[in-house]
Design a protein around this motif. Structure first.
Motif, PDB file in Angstrom:
ATOM      1  N   ASN A  30       0.840  -1.188   0.000  1.00 53.40           N
ATOM      2  CA  ASN A  30       0.000   0.000   0.000  1.00 53.40           C
ATOM      3  C   ASN A  30       0.880   1.245   0.000  1.00 53.40           C
ATOM      4  N   ASN A  31       1.942   1.189   0.768  1.00 52.28           N
ATOM      5  CA  ASN A  31       2.907   2.274   0.743  1.00 52.28           C
ATOM      6  C   ASN A  31       4.270   1.756   1.202  1.00 52.28           C
ATOM      7  N   GLN A  33       7.849   3.203   3.249  1.00 47.79           N
ATOM      8  CA  GLN A  33       8.372   4.299   4.061  1.00 47.79           C
ATOM      9  C   GLN A  33       9.880   4.113   4.244  1.00 47.79           C
ATOM     10  N   LEU A  48       7.229   8.934   3.139  1.00 48.49           N
ATOM     11  CA  LEU A  48       6.299   7.865   2.774  1.00 48.49           C
ATOM     12  C   LEU A  48       5.905   8.053   1.324  1.00 48.49           C
ATOM     13  N   ASP A  92       4.182  -1.486   3.853  1.00 48.47           N
ATOM     14  CA  ASP A  92       2.882  -1.651   4.483  1.00 48.47           C
ATOM     15  C   ASP A  92       1.937  -2.219   3.427  1.00 48.47           C
ATOM     16  N   GLY A  94      -1.195  -2.571   3.742  1.00 52.99           N
ATOM     17  CA  GLY A  94      -2.546  -2.024   3.845  1.00 52.99           C
ATOM     18  C   GLY A  94      -3.437  -2.952   4.638  1.00 52.99           C
ATOM     19  N   GLY A  95      -4.704  -2.683   4.638  1.00 50.45           N
ATOM     20  CA  GLY A  95      -5.638  -3.479   5.410  1.00 50.45           C
ATOM     21  C   GLY A  95      -5.963  -2.813   6.724  1.00 50.45           C
ATOM     22  N   ASN A  98      -1.649  -1.282  10.613  1.00 47.35           N
ATOM     23  CA  ASN A  98      -0.499  -0.562  10.079  1.00 47.35           C
ATOM     24  C   ASN A  98       0.754  -1.390  10.351  1.00 47.35           C
ATOM     25  N   LYS A  99       0.777  -2.582   9.769  1.00 46.89           N
ATOM     26  CA  LYS A  99       1.885  -3.498  10.049  1.00 46.89           C
ATOM     27  C   LYS A  99       3.019  -3.226   9.065  1.00 46.89           C
ATOM     28  N   LEU A 100       4.160  -2.809   9.590  1.00 42.15           N
ATOM     29  CA  LEU A 100       5.316  -2.509   8.757  1.00 42.15           C
ATOM     30  C   LEU A 100       6.282  -3.684   8.742  1.00 42.15           C
TER      31      LEU A 100
ATOM     32  N   TYR B  33       2.786   0.074  19.289  1.00 35.77           N
ATOM     33  CA  TYR B  33       3.456  -1.126  18.795  1.00 35.77           C
ATOM     34  C   TYR B  33       4.656  -1.473  19.681  1.00 35.77           C
ATOM     35  N   TYR B  35       8.345  -3.499  18.899  1.00 32.57           N
ATOM     36  CA  TYR B  35       9.243  -4.099  17.934  1.00 32.57           C
ATOM     37  C   TYR B  35      10.457  -4.667  18.667  1.00 32.57           C
ATOM     38  N   ILE B  45       8.113  -6.530  13.968  1.00 38.21           N
ATOM     39  CA  ILE B  45       6.943  -6.216  14.777  1.00 38.21           C
ATOM     40  C   ILE B  45       6.616  -7.392  15.695  1.00 38.21           C
ATOM     41  N   ILE B  56      -2.419  -6.740  16.397  1.00 40.59           N
ATOM     42  CA  ILE B  56      -1.348  -7.512  15.764  1.00 40.59           C
ATOM     43  C   ILE B  56      -0.684  -8.348  16.853  1.00 40.59           C
ATOM     44  N   ARG B  96      -3.270   6.357  13.600  1.00 40.93           N
ATOM     45  CA  ARG B  96      -4.376   5.479  13.249  1.00 40.93           C
ATOM     46  C   ARG B  96      -3.801   4.123  12.863  1.00 40.93           C
ATOM     47  N   THR B  97      -4.681   3.159  12.705  1.00 40.51           N
ATOM     48  CA  THR B  97      -4.220   1.811  12.418  1.00 40.51           C
ATOM     49  C   THR B  97      -3.845   1.627  10.953  1.00 40.51           C
ATOM     50  N   GLN B  98      -4.379   2.455  10.070  1.00 39.46           N
ATOM     51  CA  GLN B  98      -4.190   2.176   8.645  1.00 39.46           C
ATOM     52  C   GLN B  98      -3.204   3.136   8.013  1.00 39.46           C
ATOM     53  N   SER B  99      -2.100   2.592   7.637  1.00 41.71           N
ATOM     54  CA  SER B  99      -1.114   3.267   6.801  1.00 41.71           C
ATOM     55  C   SER B  99      -0.692   4.649   7.250  1.00 41.71           C
ATOM     56  N   GLN B 102       5.083   5.948  11.692  1.00 47.82           N
ATOM     57  CA  GLN B 102       5.113   5.555  13.093  1.00 47.82           C
ATOM     58  C   GLN B 102       6.203   6.353  13.803  1.00 47.82           C
TER      59      GLN B 102
END
Lengths: 112, 113
Positions: A30-31, A33, A48, A92, A94-95, A98-100, B33, B35, B45, B56, B96-99, B102
């Motif tokens: 999705n992106n 960084q 980003l 990332d 997406g979804g 925000n898991k990198l 988060y 890490y 993560i 997560i 926020r959680t989406q994109s 951090q």
């Protein structure tokens, strides 16, 4: 492993020169960084770029993204000794979260 | 005026002990988060919480248990410490959680002897 890879692993240049670091990743994103980590410190977000963008600038930083090759590059122009740090790309997918997924990092040394 | 803070900065302990690392953010972010960065600087993560809810949970041993008393705090408790737990642990937060970017804390260097 999902982890992306960066090259070179280490780069040493003189002040004033440009530094280019590359990042390759494995899945659609999705992106992407870029982060900087000075020795013994936390990571600092630099820039980003979204999957529908091809190039982005921020000050002396220029980032490109080629989703067909699953790769990105970070260019630092007119480098300074203070740019000495490790640089990480992070993707990332997406979804809902925000898991990198971080790359392996490039250690940049800028000699004064 | 520290944005994301962690305590302690250094933690040296023996195998088998139980320890906690605390994290606080004053940015008003909803998501936090944990890490782990190993000796080769691989950053991975472990957990993420959004507004005190776990969102997560990577493949992490059960000895690691995160706790979020409120959305500004996310603590990490580790039971029965092992040599392989030695690493630098970073807390981070995002709006926020989406994109999005951090914001990372300064890290806690854990050494298990």
């Amino acid at each position: 492993s999902q982890q992306g890879e960066e090259d070179p692993q280490a780069l040493s240049i003189q002040e004033g020169e440009n530094a280019t670091m590359n990042c390759s990743y494995k899945t659609s994103i999705n992106n992407l960084q870029w982060y900087r980590q000075n020795s013994g410190r936390g990571l600092v977000h630099l820039i980003l770029i979204r999957s529908n963008e091809r190039e982005k600038h921020s000050g002396r930083l220029r980032v490109t993204l080629d989703t067909s090759k699953k790769s990105s590059s970070l260019l630092i122009t007119a480098s300074r000794a203070a740019d000495t740090a490790s640089y990480f790309c992070a993707t990332d997918k997406g979804g809902a979260t925000n898991k990198l997924i971080f790359g392996t990092g490039t250690l940049l040394a800028v000699q004064p | 005026d520290t944005a994301v803070s962690q305590t302690p900065k250094y933690l040296v302990t023996q195998m088998g002990n139980d320890k906690s690392i605390k994290c606080e953010q004053n940015l008003g972010h909803d998501t936090m988060y944990w890490y782990k960065q190993d000796s080769k600087k691989f950053l991975k993560i472990m957990f993420s919480y959004n507004n005190k809810e776990l969102i997560i949970n990577e493949t992490v041993p059960n000895r690691f248990s995160p706790k979020s008393p409120d959305k500004a705090h996310l603590n990490l408790h580790i039971n029965s410490l092992e040599l392989g737990d030695s690493a630098v642990y970073f807390c981070a937060s995002s709006p926020r959680t989406q994109s999005g970017e951090q914001y990372f804390g300064p890290g806690t260097r854990l050494t298990v002897t």
